[in-house]
Design a protein around this motif. Structure first.
Motif, PDB file in Angstrom:
ATOM      1  N   PRO A  76       0.819  -1.377   0.093  1.00 28.58           N
ATOM      2  CA  PRO A  76      -0.018   0.059   0.101  1.00 28.58           C
ATOM      3  C   PRO A  76       0.858   1.237   0.031  1.00 28.58           C
ATOM      4  CG  PRO A  76      -0.874  -1.505   1.731  1.00 28.58           C
ATOM      5  CD  PRO A  76       0.582  -2.101   1.211  1.00 28.58           C
ATOM      6  N   GLY A  77       0.406   2.184  -0.834  1.00 27.45           N
ATOM      7  CA  GLY A  77       1.073   3.301  -0.880  1.00 27.45           C
ATOM      8  C   GLY A  77       2.695   3.524  -1.643  1.00 27.45           C
ATOM      9  N   ALA A  78       2.840   2.325  -2.324  1.00 28.95           N
ATOM     10  CA  ALA A  78       4.042   2.145  -2.971  1.00 28.95           C
ATOM     11  C   ALA A  78       4.008   2.489  -4.453  1.00 28.95           C
ATOM     12  CB  ALA A  78       4.690   0.597  -2.695  1.00 28.95           C
ATOM     13  N   SER A  79       3.619   3.524  -4.675  1.00 25.87           N
ATOM     14  CA  SER A  79       3.562   4.561  -5.848  1.00 25.87           C
ATOM     15  C   SER A  79       4.304   5.847  -5.878  1.00 25.87           C
ATOM     16  CB  SER A  79       2.112   4.537  -6.635  1.00 25.87           C
ATOM     17  OG  SER A  79       1.564   5.585  -5.869  1.00 25.87           O
ATOM     18  N   ALA A  80       4.675   6.172  -7.158  1.00 22.90           N
ATOM     19  CA  ALA A  80       5.178   7.591  -7.093  1.00 22.90           C
ATOM     20  C   ALA A  80       4.522   8.740  -6.628  1.00 22.90           C
ATOM     21  CB  ALA A  80       5.682   7.986  -8.670  1.00 22.90           C
ATOM     22  N   ARG A  81       3.082   8.373  -6.794  1.00 21.35           N
ATOM     23  CA  ARG A  81       2.078   9.525  -6.567  1.00 21.35           C
ATOM     24  C   ARG A  81       1.894   9.489  -4.898  1.00 21.35           C
ATOM     25  NH1 ARG A  81      -2.809   9.255  -4.568  1.00 21.35           N
ATOM     26  NH2 ARG A  81      -4.373  10.899  -4.930  1.00 21.35           N
ATOM     27  N   ASP A  82       1.877   8.267  -4.296  1.00 19.38           N
ATOM     28  CA  ASP A  82       1.589   8.190  -2.989  1.00 19.38           C
ATOM     29  C   ASP A  82       2.889   8.417  -1.958  1.00 19.38           C
ATOM     30  OD1 ASP A  82      -0.743   7.833  -3.694  1.00 19.38           O
ATOM     31  OD2 ASP A  82      -0.896   5.654  -3.502  1.00 19.38           O
ATOM     32  N   CYS A  83       4.181   8.132  -2.423  1.00 14.48           N
ATOM     33  CA  CYS A  83       5.206   8.163  -1.700  1.00 14.48           C
ATOM     34  C   CYS A  83       6.317   8.673  -2.206  1.00 14.48           C
ATOM     35  CB  CYS A  83       5.785   6.647  -1.525  1.00 14.48           C
ATOM     36  SG  CYS A  83       6.977   6.276  -0.459  1.00 14.48           S
ATOM     37  N   GLY A  84       7.259   9.276  -1.373  1.00 14.29           N
ATOM     38  CA  GLY A  84       8.728  10.038  -1.875  1.00 14.29           C
ATOM     39  C   GLY A  84       9.688   9.043  -2.239  1.00 14.29           C
ATOM     40  N   ASN A  85       9.805   7.894  -2.218  1.00 11.24           N
ATOM     41  CA  ASN A  85      10.805   7.067  -2.536  1.00 11.24           C
ATOM     42  C   ASN A  85      10.098   5.725  -2.758  1.00 11.24           C
ATOM     43  OD1 ASN A  85      13.110   6.028  -2.994  1.00 11.24           O
ATOM     44  ND2 ASN A  85      14.190   6.239  -0.899  1.00 11.24           N
ATOM     45  N   HIS A  86       9.230   5.413  -3.553  1.00  8.55           N
ATOM     46  CA  HIS A  86       8.299   4.110  -3.745  1.00  8.55           C
ATOM     47  C   HIS A  86       9.136   2.896  -4.134  1.00  8.55           C
ATOM     48  CE1 HIS A  86       8.498   5.775  -8.013  1.00  8.55           C
ATOM     49  NE2 HIS A  86       7.738   4.476  -8.315  1.00  8.55           N
ATOM     50  N   LEU A  87      10.310   3.267  -4.980  1.00  6.45           N
ATOM     51  CA  LEU A  87      11.040   2.097  -5.422  1.00  6.45           C
ATOM     52  C   LEU A  87      11.677   1.527  -4.389  1.00  6.45           C
ATOM     53  CD1 LEU A  87      12.127   3.576  -8.763  1.00  6.45           C
ATOM     54  CD2 LEU A  87      10.253   1.941  -8.165  1.00  6.45           C
ATOM     55  N   ASP A  88      12.094   2.038  -3.055  1.00  7.61           N
ATOM     56  CA  ASP A  88      12.758   1.374  -1.999  1.00  7.61           C
ATOM     57  C   ASP A  88      12.075   0.797  -1.033  1.00  7.61           C
ATOM     58  OD1 ASP A  88      15.469   1.050  -0.631  1.00  7.61           O
ATOM     59  OD2 ASP A  88      14.980   3.030   0.707  1.00  7.61           O
ATOM     60  N   MET A  89      11.676  -0.478  -1.564  1.00  5.64           N
ATOM     61  CA  MET A  89      10.984  -1.152  -0.943  1.00  5.64           C
ATOM     62  C   MET A  89      11.380  -2.804  -1.093  1.00  5.64           C
ATOM     63  SD  MET A  89       7.837   0.130   0.330  1.00  5.64           S
ATOM     64  CE  MET A  89       6.904   1.861   0.112  1.00  5.64           C
ATOM     65  N   ASN A  90      11.215  -3.786  -0.193  1.00  4.30           N
ATOM     66  CA  ASN A  90      11.910  -5.011  -0.246  1.00  4.30           C
ATOM     67  C   ASN A  90      10.572  -5.880   0.657  1.00  4.30           C
ATOM     68  OD1 ASN A  90      12.992  -7.653   0.097  1.00  4.30           O
ATOM     69  ND2 ASN A  90      14.934  -6.691  -0.045  1.00  4.30           N
ATOM     70  N   LEU A  91       9.816  -6.367   0.201  1.00  5.33           N
ATOM     71  CA  LEU A  91       8.600  -7.187   0.727  1.00  5.33           C
ATOM     72  C   LEU A  91       9.241  -8.362   1.264  1.00  5.33           C
ATOM     73  CD1 LEU A  91       5.878  -7.628   1.844  1.00  5.33           C
ATOM     74  CD2 LEU A  91       5.343  -8.644  -0.329  1.00  5.33           C
ATOM     75  N   SER A  92      10.177  -9.204   0.685  1.00  6.64           N
ATOM     76  CA  SER A  92      10.826 -10.470   1.291  1.00  6.64           C
ATOM     77  C   SER A  92      11.526 -10.121   2.330  1.00  6.64           C
ATOM     78  CB  SER A  92      11.619 -11.215   0.221  1.00  6.64           C
ATOM     79  OG  SER A  92      12.392 -10.257  -0.443  1.00  6.64           O
ATOM     80  N   MET A  93      12.250  -9.114   2.404  1.00  3.64           N
ATOM     81  CA  MET A  93      13.172  -9.018   3.591  1.00  3.64           C
ATOM     82  C   MET A  93      12.427  -8.437   4.875  1.00  3.64           C
ATOM     83  SD  MET A  93      16.204  -9.931   3.591  1.00  3.64           S
ATOM     84  CE  MET A  93      16.926  -9.242   4.925  1.00  3.64           C
ATOM     85  N   ALA A  94      11.259  -7.722   4.535  1.00  7.14           N
ATOM     86  CA  ALA A  94      10.156  -7.146   5.633  1.00  7.14           C
ATOM     87  C   ALA A  94       9.728  -8.425   6.262  1.00  7.14           C
ATOM     88  CB  ALA A  94       9.339  -6.350   4.909  1.00  7.14           C
ATOM     89  N   LYS A  95       9.174  -9.269   5.383  1.00 11.98           N
ATOM     90  CA  LYS A  95       8.606 -10.536   5.892  1.00 11.98           C
ATOM     91  C   LYS A  95       9.693 -11.196   6.677  1.00 11.98           C
ATOM     92  CE  LYS A  95       5.069 -11.446   2.535  1.00 11.98           C
ATOM     93  NZ  LYS A  95       4.468 -12.762   1.888  1.00 11.98           N
ATOM     94  N   TYR A  96      10.659 -11.502   6.306  1.00 11.42           N
ATOM     95  CA  TYR A  96      11.968 -11.884   7.178  1.00 11.42           C
ATOM     96  C   TYR A  96      12.141 -11.414   8.384  1.00 11.42           C
ATOM     97  CZ  TYR A  96      16.547 -12.954   8.890  1.00 11.42           C
ATOM     98  OH  TYR A  96      17.717 -13.137   9.803  1.00 11.42           O
TER      99      TYR A  96
END
Length: 159
Positions: free
Chosen positions: A117-137
């Protein structure tokens, strides 16, 4: 200047846990700041910005939508040292008061699939810096280490 309270904690003895960092008064109302410490400071690597960012987006989404607590959630975000997160809640609370809420947030992150959620250029200032698999870890690790066997050493700062 006086050293602020969070710099007076012995970070060399601090374990991953859920701690009350401080309780403040704002206009007569209590605000509790929780220290959700995901990693052992100065003894293991810090979390990367991409996983922290993903946890922030997912955690904030869960907390601000959880029916019983959403009106008391004031803020959820990362610590500058990248070893955990702060959760600010309305009211004077203890770790056991929010234990199920935080565990629910972790379960939400662990089970999450799809677009963050919110991981888009419109919604976030750095939307490309996301790592779901490491977040889950990190969510799995924190849940197992802290919530799998909670005790006083994981809820009270070391003396």
């Amino acid at each position: 200047m006086e050293k602020i309270a969070s710099f007076q904690i012995d970070h060399l003895r601090l374990l991953p846990g859920i701690y009350v960092s401080r309780v403040d008064r704002a206009g007569g109302a209590a605000v509790t700041t929780f220290d959700l410490r995901f990693t052992a400071p100065n003894r293991e690597p810090v979390m990367g910005t991409a996983e922290i960012h993903a946890i922030e987006h997912l955690g904030a989404t869960y907390l601000r939508n959880e029916p019983a607590w959403k009106d008391r959630v004031l803020y959820f975000g990362p610590m500058g040292c990248r070893t955990g997160f702060y959760l600010l809640m309305a009211g004077e609370l203890q770790p056991l008061d929010v234990f199920d809420l935080v565990r629910g947030m972790l379960d939400f992150i662990i089970a999450f699939e799809g677009d963050i959620p919110g991981a888009s250029a419109r919604d976030c200032g750095n939307h490309l810096d996301m790592n779901l698999s490491m977040a889950k870890y990190y969510a799995r690790r924190y849940r197992a280490e802290v919530f799998g066997r909670i005790d006083e050493t994981r809820m009270r700062y070391p003396d």
